[in-house]
Design a protein around this motif. Structure first.
Motif, mmCIF file in Angstrom:
data_model
loop_
_atom_site.group_PDB
_atom_site.id
_atom_site.type_symbol
_atom_site.label_atom_id
_atom_site.label_comp_id
_atom_site.label_asym_id
_atom_site.label_seq_id
_atom_site.Cartn_x
_atom_site.Cartn_y
_atom_site.Cartn_z
ATOM 1 N N ARG A 1 -2.717 -6.546 -0.366
ATOM 2 C CA ARG A 1 -3.017 -6.426 -1.788
ATOM 3 C C ARG A 1 -4.351 -5.723 -1.925
ATOM 4 O O ARG A 1 -5.367 -6.181 -1.412
ATOM 5 N N ALA A 2 -4.355 -4.554 -2.568
ATOM 6 C CA ALA A 2 -5.556 -3.725 -2.676
ATOM 7 C C ALA A 2 -6.141 -3.823 -4.077
ATOM 8 O O ALA A 2 -5.416 -3.786 -5.074
ATOM 9 N N THR A 3 -7.475 -3.942 -4.132
ATOM 10 C CA THR A 3 -8.199 -4.008 -5.397
ATOM 11 C C THR A 3 -9.285 -2.941 -5.390
ATOM 12 O O THR A 3 -10.130 -2.930 -4.485
ATOM 13 N N LEU B 1 0.848 -1.194 0.000
ATOM 14 C CA LEU B 1 0.000 0.000 0.000
ATOM 15 C C LEU B 1 0.880 1.239 0.000
ATOM 16 O O LEU B 1 1.901 1.285 0.700
ATOM 17 N N SER B 2 0.479 2.249 -0.750
ATOM 18 C CA SER B 2 1.275 3.469 -0.791
ATOM 19 C C SER B 2 1.050 4.342 0.433
ATOM 20 O O SER B 2 1.944 5.057 0.869
ATOM 21 N N THR C 1 -6.323 2.769 1.235
ATOM 22 C CA THR C 1 -7.239 1.709 1.674
ATOM 23 C C THR C 1 -8.701 2.072 1.453
ATOM 24 O O THR C 1 -9.543 1.181 1.345
ATOM 25 N N ALA C 2 -9.034 3.353 1.405
ATOM 26 C CA ALA C 2 -10.439 3.774 1.357
ATOM 27 C C ALA C 2 -11.096 3.330 0.058
ATOM 28 O O ALA C 2 -10.603 3.614 -1.037
ATOM 29 N N GLY C 3 -12.215 2.612 0.187
ATOM 30 C CA GLY C 3 -12.974 2.189 -0.982
ATOM 31 C C GLY C 3 -12.360 1.034 -1.736
ATOM 32 O O GLY C 3 -12.744 0.778 -2.880
#
Length: 692
Positions: free
Chosen positions: A437-439, A404-405, A410-412
């Motif tokens: 891992r963000a999608t 994550l940057s 993380t929002a949404g």
């Protein structure tokens, strides 16, 4: 005999679903094992009275009736490997070496087999548990269950399931005795939790096994334990004295000596390992210090509520000590314990900056976890005098989790978190090698994953938690779909912006945010937003009880129609200026060319301010008694004859009993006036919770 072992093992393995196999190994090994079944030969090499040996390619797997948890493989792996999983999958499909359907391999639960599994767990007695896991594990398992604030939940499916609230752990029992209990997350000394799962299942069905007896050498307390008990007696007596003295003097007329006594009492409570009481006393001392300094954040009635809660806690500790007990729910824990958990699926809902009265500030990110079915939080905090840390800037700085940057990323988004550690109250740790891992999600996909509330009737959860319910800070966050919203109103006296959200039945939740430098952006955003919420929008708020009514603190707005970035984080995000005119105090002051009064008040209202609306939804006799208690406790009871106060309180109790509140009993003739007020106020708090 060997055929029976193979048939029993095949029946056990047939009840393993993907979740159970993933708990035994992991999803990656499960995928590789299924691929191996298409390319590698699997066959039974040898059967004995206690085990079955299978060849999986060049390796040999030995499996007993206990199942995969105790299986051995000739490969170098020290844990359950893909060969064990492949052997188990194959054996479940070939219970007798033919293509016959395995026992229990249908997609749904079989009531007869589930009943057999239930009977197996209920038949396990202390001797069987001790033989399977050892005496130390049995003692520890009883302690684990006794220390939990909420009992584990039990369910029936293809296997029996026991869900522990902390650590976030699911124990599945497809058969095979204590060793066959499958845990879905790594824990220290897993045999403790296998036994705890058995005990929890038994307790949920009316069977409570006694804990193993203490060794004969420990039937008498040691000298250290006797010394600790005596020290605790002295601390409880001193705490009761100082809390009652705050009411005798009057919470509006405190002196520096009382604050010093409260601080000393907190140190003493920590010294005898009364961790929860020490934290409560520190809060009382901090609030008393604000009252003494005549701070704008001071609230003598809030102080009185905290004194009543601390007094009830120390009285409960006194009662427990008289019975020779020290329940963990009352004593508390020395520090927050973080336990490892399985990979978590999260949905980011936004973040909020904050500053506490104890000299810390930070930023908290809020998540919904479909995996656990609960809200979780992640906080970064530092002392306010530490240079270089800004809660608002922290939101867009590098995140504590790799992948994550920043927390803003993380929002949404849907986030898969691996290697996470979690506390009992739903806080995620940033320590250790945690990867994320963000999608991205569009608005409709995000809404489908959230626990949306359309009515406010059940807000606030369990109505009365009492002293033994420690509460869960993360549980306070909820996702609401209001039917309508009001325009925001700025209260210049209280320095609070108020915004009302109504459900379809007309119930209204007051959303409030006090002015502070950290909240200034969100206050402005709420004034801009007002009654122009997007259609079907969701609002994420933190719900708290304020003197018998529920109040929400806003976090974010979710627009289901937005194809990208559907979460509008009120404390951080900027949006284009709306076409409608601003109606808040900012617009009026700017139009008049007058400086905003909030600019001058920012330093004095960094904490949550008191409610201006008082008590709502509570029966009138309860409100009358609270008013009486508060009035007397503010002025003090020293100069007031005890009989006068007892007569006033007794009359109020009669009115309450007449309308059904039997909990308000006639006050004893010899009760101390300060004690009477504190006890009454704590009972009032419980009644208000029930009506909130």
């Amino acid at each position: 005999m060997s055929a029976t072992v193979r048939a029993d093992l095949a029946a056990l393995l047939a009840r393993y679903d993907d979740d159970t196999w993933s708990a035994v190994a992991n999803r990656g090994l499960l995928r590789r094992a299924r691929k191996d079944l298409g390319t590698v030969a699997v066959a039974v090499q040898h059967e004995t009275d206690v085990a079955v040996e299978l060849t999986v390619g060049a390796h040999t797997v030995t499996m007993t009736a206990d199942g995969p948890a105790t299986a051995r493989c000739t490969c170098p792996s020290a844990v359950v490997c893909q060969h064990v999983v492949a052997a188990g999958l194959w054996l479940a499909e070939h219970p007798s070496g033919t293509g016959a359907s395995p026992v229990g391999a249908d997609d749904g639960p079989r009531d007869g087999m589930v009943d057999v599994l239930h009977d197996e767990l209920m038949a396990l007695d202390e001797t069987a548990l001790r033989a399977a896991a050892g005496l130390a594990a049995c003692r520890s398992a009883h302690q684990i269950l006794d220390d939990l604030d909420d009992a584990p939940t039990v369910t029936r499916g293809r296997a029996l399931e026991v869900r522990f609230p902390h650590p976030a752990l699911v124990a599945r029992y497809p058969g095979g005795g204590v060793a066959g209990v499958v845990l879905d997350a790594p824990v220290r000394a897993p045999e403790r939790y296998r036994v705890a799962a058995v005990l929890a299942w038994q307790r949920a069905h009316g069977l409570v096994l006694p804990p193993p007896a203490a060794p004969s050498a420990r039937t008498r307390p040691s000298a250290a334990e006797e010394s600790l008990a005596a020290a605790r007696d002295r601390v409880r007596a001193s705490v009761v004295a100082v809390l009652r003295d705050t009411v005798r003097i009057g919470v509006s007329h405190l002196s520096p000596a009382v604050v010093d006594r409260l601080t000393t009492a907190a140190v003493g409570a920590q010294g005898v390992e009364y961790h929860r009481l020490a934290r409560a006393l520190r809060g009382v001392a901090d609030q008393a210090d604000l009252v003494l300094a005549r701070s704008a954040r001071a609230d003598d009635l809030a102080l009185l509520d905290e004194v009543a809660a601390a007094h009830a806690l120390v009285v409960a500790l006194d009662t427990a000590a008289a019975d020779g007990r020290a329940p963990a729910a009352l004593v508390g824990r020395a520090r927050t314990a973080y336990e490892g958990t399985r990979p978590l699926d999260l949905v980011g809902l936004g973040g909020v900056p904050w500053r506490s009265g104890t000299g810390y500030h930070g930023v908290t990110a809020v998540f919904w976890s479909p995996t656990l079915g609960r809200m979780l939080t992640r906080t970064d905090a530092r002392p306010v005098d530490l240079a270089g840390f800004d809660p608002r800037a922290r939101w867009v700085q590098p995140a504590p989790w790799s992948g994550l940057s920043s927390p803003a990323d993380t929002a949404g988004r849907a986030i898969t978190l691996t290697g996470a550690r979690l506390s009992a109250d739903g806080r995620l740790s940033g320590a250790g090698p945690v990867s994320a891992r963000a999608t991205p999600l569009d608005g409709s996909a995000l809404v489908d994953r959230l626990p949306v509330r359309t009515t406010w009737e059940t807000l606030g959860g369990d109505p009365v938690r009492g002293l033994t319910g420690a509460g869960d800070a993360a549980e306070a966050w909820v996702v609401l779909r209001p039917a309508s919203s009001s325009d925001a109103r700025w209260d210049p006296a209280e320095q609070v912006v108020r915004w009302q959200l109504a459900d379809g039945e007309g119930a209204v939740l007051d959303v409030e945010l006090p002015w502070s430098r950290l909240h200034a952006h969100a206050v402005d955003r709420i004034e801009r937003l007002g009654d122009s919420l997007p259609a079907d929008a969701l609002v994420v708020v933190r719900v708290r009880r304020t003197r018998g009514r529920l109040v929400g603190e806003p976090l974010s707005v979710i627009d289901p129609a937005r194809p990208a970035d559907p979460v509008d984080v009120l404390h951080f995000d900027d949006v284009p200026r709306r076409t409608r005119a601003r109606t808040g105090l900012v617009a009026k002051l700017l139009a008049a060319g007058t400086p905003d009064a909030r600019s001058a008040a920012g330093t004095a209202t960094d904490g949550a301010g008191p409610s201006a609306d008082g008590v709502a939804g509570v029966p009138a006799p309860v409100a009358v008694l609270r008013s009486l208690v508060e009035r007397r406790a503010q002025r003090g009871t020293t100069a007031l004859p005890g009989d006068v106060l007892r007569v006033e309180v007794a009359a109020a109790h009669v009115r309450l009993r007449d309308v059904g509140f039997g909990v308000f009993t006639p006050p004893a003739s010899d009760v101390d006036p300060a004690e009477l007020l504190l006890r009454d106020l704590f009972v009032i708090q419980q009644v208000e919770q029930a009506y909130a």
